[in-house]
Design a protein around this motif. Structure first.
Motif, PDB file in Angstrom:
ATOM      1  N   TYR A 230       0.834  -1.188   0.000  1.00  0.00           N
ATOM      2  CA  TYR A 230       0.000   0.000   0.000  1.00  0.00           C
ATOM      3  C   TYR A 230       0.874   1.245   0.000  1.00  0.00           C
ATOM      4  O   TYR A 230       2.077   1.187   0.241  1.00  0.00           O
ATOM      5  CB  TYR A 230      -0.941  -0.037   1.210  1.00  0.00           C
ATOM      6  N   ARG A 234      -2.306   5.154   3.093  1.00  0.00           N
ATOM      7  CA  ARG A 234      -2.800   3.989   3.818  1.00  0.00           C
ATOM      8  C   ARG A 234      -1.852   3.646   4.978  1.00  0.00           C
ATOM      9  O   ARG A 234      -2.273   3.293   6.080  1.00  0.00           O
ATOM     10  CB  ARG A 234      -2.922   2.850   2.816  1.00  0.00           C
ATOM     11  N   GLU A 237      -2.625   5.812   7.906  1.00  0.00           N
ATOM     12  CA  GLU A 237      -3.833   5.392   8.610  1.00  0.00           C
ATOM     13  C   GLU A 237      -3.532   4.255   9.577  1.00  0.00           C
ATOM     14  O   GLU A 237      -4.015   4.241  10.719  1.00  0.00           O
ATOM     15  CB  GLU A 237      -4.894   4.947   7.600  1.00  0.00           C
ATOM     16  N   THR A 282      -7.078  -7.343   3.433  1.00  0.00           N
ATOM     17  CA  THR A 282      -6.058  -6.313   3.601  1.00  0.00           C
ATOM     18  C   THR A 282      -5.139  -6.653   4.762  1.00  0.00           C
ATOM     19  O   THR A 282      -5.591  -7.050   5.828  1.00  0.00           O
ATOM     20  CB  THR A 282      -6.717  -4.945   3.867  1.00  0.00           C
TER      21      THR A 282
END
Length: 516
Positions: A230, A234, A237, A282
């Motif tokens: 990613y 991302r 986050e 993910t």
């Protein structure tokens, strides 16, 4: 194999003089430091090369492993010690030295970027050395939040952080190999980097990392989750989730370096579970496409034929996802609801790409029972599709050999595991008896497994020596070509299949997709 008293082998290198252990026909040097301790002010900073040792180093015991939550699926070894100071490597070599430098195989362990170590019993290099007569190196790197949390976007001149730390650990270890491996009988111009799962993901990432050029000359990627990477947004986050979980205020970020390592592991596991719960499929922790060390998404680079032009062996296992269902792992979306959410997330991740229709994708699994449909889709999204894309693209710049491991004993089929994720490891390493209470051979199948293991070790080590892996009396294994697309299917009797993945390619298409 038990260690026995003998004249201790000595290796004198630029990094220092190391005293190892002599086994029948093999010398092993354990716990060699390649980087300074990544602790204190060095936590979440780039690795620093270890200073050369002044005194002779006792290399008879494995170094500590990276801090992690104990996982019942991984046998870390009876003597495994966890410590944040974990950047060590191990070397196996033939006991009888030869004048000609030997090929080198550098192993990167798997474990979802969060578990595992280089000293797991399954990664004992003795059988590989016996099979190929080369040198085997296994490497520890930082894992979980300590290795894959990217706090670099929070950096200030007073409180600096670096990113892609685990990848940098591996690059530093490969530099160590270049400088020192000839003292162990290895050839620094014939280095093969190989790994499985997260280790395979690191291998495919290295192939798309410009600064890795010249550090290795061949690559083997087993079950690489190559698209599970990613970008910086991302990564930030995930970093925020970790800081929140650990109770660290962004205004006092320096305190994150004071967290007890047990608290770092606890917060790691909380985020590890939370991220795939929110976005099925993910990973919380993985290398970051930072635009610098990793300029672009590796799967896209390799599919376009722009990776480092080194020969590649790459493949997956027939039943990759069954392990995750069996372990009730949060990582793999196997329920119908999870699959539906993942398709929706894929549309959001690929706004400018015409995605394959749901009907076309499901057509790839014609004849598959509904009960296992999710397992097939999850397996292919996570592992097989990225592998096909990479084989296709990389074959334009270097020879590629594609395989699928299909072998499972009767017991593993009855349990519902089959040829699952990681099933090939015991065969590649020739270590079929390292897991306590392993059910693999409860209903027989030992002799065929030994023959499969021997063939795989011969193929893997021949490739590492610079030859083709098509070296056994079993099925012919030609290099992958986009016209024939031949795949070696590894089973009790190996076979070569042309365009094994035709249905998958027809359903999913040949464009690299950003999966959530």
């Amino acid at each position: 194999m038990s260690e026995q008293p003998a004249t201790a082998p000595i290796a004198t290198t630029p990094a220092g003089t190391f005293r190892g252990v002599s086994l029948p026909d093999v010398d092993v040097f354990k716990g060699i430091r390649y980087a300074e301790a990544p602790t204190g002010d060095r936590r979440w900073r780039d690795p620093v090369p270890a200073a050369a040792a002044v005194d002779e180093v006792d290399a008879t015991r494995f170094g500590p492993i990276a801090p992690q939550q104990t996982n019942p699926a991984l046998n870390l070894g009876a003597d495994a010690r966890q410590d944040e100071d974990c950047l060590f490597l191990n070397v196996w070599r033939p006991a009888d030295t030869v004048d000609t430098p030997l090929p080198v195989m550098v192993w990167l362990h798997g474990g979802a970027y969060t578990f595992g170590s280089s000293s797991q019993p399954i990664y004992d290099g003795t059988a590989l050395v016996h099979s190929g007569g080369g040198v085997v190196v296994t490497v520890n790197y930082r894992i979980g939040a300590l290795g894959f949390l990217d706090l670099s976007s929070f950096s200030t001149p007073d409180v600096p952080f670096d990113g892609n730390l685990a990848l940098k650990d591996i690059l530093l270890a490969l530099h160590w190999v270049q400088r020192n491996i000839d003292a162990f009988g290895g050839d620094p111009d014939r280095v093969t980097v190989f790994g499985e799962s997260a280790g395979g993901g690191l291998v495919t990432t290295l192939l798309a990392t410009p600064s890795a050029e010249g550090l290795f000359h061949r690559a083997i990627a087993e079950s690489s989750p190559a698209t599970s990477m990613y970008g910086p947004a991302r990564a930030r986050e995930v970093a925020q989730k970790f800081l929140h979980e650990a109770g660290v205020d962004a205004a006092a970020l320096a305190t994150v370096r004071d967290l007890p390592v047990d608290e770092v592991v606890r917060a790691t596991m909380a985020v590890f579970a939370a991220v795939p719960a929110e976005a099925p499929g993910t990973l919380a922790f993985a290398p970051v496409v930072d635009g610098d060390l990793v300029p672009e998404a590796p799967a896209s680079v390799l599919k376009a034929g722009r990776g480092l032009p080194v020969p590649l062996m790459i493949g997956t296992n027939r039943d990759e996802a069954s392990f995750f269902r069996f372990m009730k792992s949060p990582l793999m979306p196997v329920t119908e609801a999870d699959i539906e959410r993942m398709f929706a997330d894929m549309k959001a991740e690929n706004p400018e790409v015409e995605l394959p229709s749901r009907q076309a994708v499901l057509g790839s699994y014609e004849g598959v029972r509904q009960k296992v449909l999710g397992l097939g889709i999850a397996r292919d999204i996570a592992f097989r599709l990225p592998t096909i894309w990479i084989a296709e693209g990389h074959s334009a710049v270097a020879p590629v050999w594609l395989y699928r491991f299909d072998h499972a004993t009767r017991a593993m089929d009855l349990i519902g595991i089959g040829a699952t994720h990681g099933a090939e490891l015991a065969y590649v390493w020739g270590n079929l008896d390292t897991a306590p209470k392993d059910p693999t051979f409860w209903l027989g199948g030992r002799r065929p497994a030994e023959r499969i293991s021997e063939r795989m070790r011969v193929r893997w080590t021949a490739f590492a020596s610079g030859a083709s892996p098509d070296v056994t009396d079993a099925a012919h294994w030609p290099a992958y070509e986009p016209e024939a697309r031949e795949t070696l299917v590894i089973d009790t009797e190996d076979r070569t299949v042309a365009d094994l993945d035709a249905a998958l390619r027809a359903g999913w298409g040949d464009r690299v997709l950003a999966f959530p």
